[in-house]
Design a protein around this motif. Structure first.
Motif, PDB file in Angstrom:
ATOM      1  N   GLY A 281     -48.329 149.509  13.835  1.00 38.05           N
ATOM      2  CA  GLY A 281     -47.277 150.422  13.413  1.00 38.05           C
ATOM      3  C   GLY A 281     -45.898 149.921  13.791  1.00 38.05           C
TER       4      GLY A 281
ATOM      5  N   GLU B  96     -39.255 157.421  16.671  1.00 36.46           N
ATOM      6  CA  GLU B  96     -39.896 158.028  15.509  1.00 36.46           C
ATOM      7  C   GLU B  96     -40.747 157.019  14.748  1.00 36.46           C
ATOM      8  OE1 GLU B  96     -37.086 159.491  12.654  1.00 36.46           O
ATOM      9  OE2 GLU B  96     -36.167 157.544  12.330  1.00 36.46           O
ATOM     10  N   PHE B  97     -41.748 157.536  14.125  1.00 37.49           N
ATOM     11  CA  PHE B  97     -42.650 156.726  13.306  1.00 37.49           C
ATOM     12  C   PHE B  97     -41.933 156.228  12.067  1.00 37.49           C
ATOM     13  CE2 PHE B  97     -46.472 155.353  11.324  1.00 37.49           C
ATOM     14  CZ  PHE B  97     -46.416 155.755   9.994  1.00 37.49           C
TER      15      PHE B  97
ATOM     16  N   TYR C  60     -49.063 153.727   5.684  1.00 41.71           N
ATOM     17  CA  TYR C  60     -48.467 155.034   5.918  1.00 41.71           C
ATOM     18  C   TYR C  60     -46.973 154.839   6.149  1.00 41.71           C
ATOM     19  CZ  TYR C  60     -53.364 155.991   7.039  1.00 41.71           C
ATOM     20  OH  TYR C  60     -54.730 156.082   6.999  1.00 41.71           O
ATOM     21  N   TYR C  61     -46.191 155.771   5.649  1.00 43.50           N
ATOM     22  CA  TYR C  61     -44.746 155.662   5.777  1.00 43.50           C
ATOM     23  C   TYR C  61     -44.132 157.014   6.127  1.00 43.50           C
ATOM     24  CZ  TYR C  61     -45.294 151.204   3.371  1.00 43.50           C
ATOM     25  OH  TYR C  61     -45.672 149.928   3.027  1.00 43.50           O
ATOM     26  N   ALA C  62     -43.066 156.963   6.879  1.00 44.77           N
ATOM     27  CA  ALA C  62     -42.251 158.150   7.061  1.00 44.77           C
ATOM     28  C   ALA C  62     -41.557 158.470   5.742  1.00 44.77           C
ATOM     29  CB  ALA C  62     -41.216 157.918   8.156  1.00 44.77           C
TER      30      ALA C  62
ATOM     31  N   ARG D  52     -49.578 157.893  13.117  1.00 42.87           N
ATOM     32  CA  ARG D  52     -48.208 158.393  13.080  1.00 42.87           C
ATOM     33  C   ARG D  52     -47.698 158.842  14.448  1.00 42.87           C
ATOM     34  NH1 ARG D  52     -46.328 159.551   7.863  1.00 42.87           N
ATOM     35  NH2 ARG D  52     -47.929 159.354   6.241  1.00 42.87           N
TER      36      ARG D  52
END
Length: 122
Positions: free
Chosen positions: A34, A45-46, A58-60, A104
């Motif tokens: 990540g 923050e992710f 996966y994305y913010a 996340r």
């Protein structure tokens, strides 16, 4: 286990940067990787994550459509291509690894790189 992040720098809004993170000390392939970021005065923050098999990314919401995460298990490396950068993307970016599925959450990551700073000017 050591993670080494690199590729940060200063860029104008709308520009691009590619961050790299290399791992040493253990087998890299079975861990999700990540990217997180921390701006001055804010919590970490992710940003993005990728499973070990490349099957899932996966994305913010704030970076979706602008950033792309990828990995090369043969090189023990993970990358973050950042396009259409905005001033609000300014932060120190960290790579991290986890054997867990909750990608996340920063608390699920066992190992962290030292961070590479990104500054986006308007």
């Amino acid at each position: 286990v050591q993670l080494q992040a690199s590729g940060g720098g200063s860029v104008q809004a709308g520009g691009s940067l590619r961050l790299s993170c290399t791992a040493s000390g253990r087998t890299f392939g079975r861990y999700a990787m990540g990217w997180f970021r921390q701006a001055p005065g804010k919590e970490r923050e992710f940003v993005a994550a990728i499973t070990w098999s490349h099957e899932y990314t996966y994305y913010a919401d704030s970076v979706k459509g602008r950033f792309t995460i990828s990995r090369d298990n043969a090189k023990n490396a993970v990358y973050l291509q950042m396009d259409s950068l905005k001033p609000e993307d300014t932060a120190v970016y960290y790579c991290a690894s986890t054997p867990r599925v909750q990608v996340r959450a920063a608390g699920t990551y066992d190992y962290w790189g030292q961070g590479t700073p990104v500054t986006v000017s308007s």
